[in-house]
Scaffold this motif. Structure first.
Motif: not given
Ligand code: ZN
Length: 240
Positions: A129, A132, A150, A152
């Motif tokens: 990712c 993150c 991801c 996130c």
């Molecule tokens: Zn991520």
């Protein structure tokens, strides 16, 4: 080519410090297409040439199209290691081969059992990712539709060196070390056309330079042994 195989066998038998440097030709014999060959990806129909799609700029600007191509053309999960991958893994197990340095991103050396594999151009088996850093596997990238995201919401980027991107510094250092300390360097399945990878060969100071490639390379004249045959065919005749 019997005589050439005998010479290669002798060189391998007499050394316990061999390094292998390989390119696309090692993978094509496992069914993975070569970007740079005439029947390779470059001649296949797409809106842009592969070297444009597989560039950092294109990835950042048009991720949908990048991943369409990437999932369609780059994620081959049916290829199996061939005789070259398998014999190199055995040579490492027997303590004769110190490292495999590869320009391929397909994980076939690891599938064959090689452990010290230096992947100059990264691997489609590692993905991170961009936001993150969380890692994702091959299967996730293969099955996901559209742009891989991801949890996130960051975009997941393959750990593959795209055009315009630099090679991993640690991988280069390890490759330079392995080549400069090697007694035997076997170059196989590469026309040594892609820099900076091809420039690593300059660090070799050992006794025997072996080149195995179907077409001529710029290093042929320096080779102690030159075998113009498919690499899998050559290694299938070597006894480990
Ligand atoms: Zn991520």
């Amino acid at each position: 080519m019997g005589n050439e195989i005998e010479k290669l066998q002798k060189i391998i038998d007499e050394s316990d410090n061999i390094v292998f440097f390989g390119g696309a030709g090692v993978s094509t014999e496992s069914g993975i297409p070569d970007f740079r060959s005439q029947d390779g990806l470059y001649n296949q129909k797409y809106d842009y040439p592969p070297e444009t799609i597989l560039s950092h700029t294109f990835f950042m600007r048009r991720p949908e199209e990048f991943f369409k191509f990437y999932q369609d053309k780059m994620l081959c999960d049916t290829a199996k290691p061939n005789a070259a991958h398998l014999k190199l893994a055995e040579l490492e197990k027997n303590g004769k081969l110190k490292a495999v340095i590869t320009q391929n991103i397909d994980n076939l050396h690891q599938m064959a059992g090689s452990r010290n594999v230096l992947e100059l151009h990264g691997s489609v088996y590692r993905n991170y990712c961009m936001k993150c850093g969380k890692s994702y596997d091959f299967k996730y990238m293969k099955e996901v539709k559209g742009i891989p995201k991801c949890t996130c919401d960051g975009i997941i980027k393959p750990d593959v060196v795209l055009y315009e991107e630099g090679l991993n510094e640690h991988t280069i250092q390890e490759s330079v070390r392995a080549i400069s300390e090697a007694q035997v360097l076997i170059i196989g399945g590469t026309s040594l056309a892609v820099y900076p990878a091809a420039g690593l060969i300059d660090y070799f100071r050992g006794d025997h330079l072996v080149v195995i490639n179907k077409v001529p390379t710029p290093r042929d004249k320096y080779a102690d042994l030159l075998i113009k045959e498919p690499i899998g065919k050559v290694f299938s005749q070597i006894h480990v």
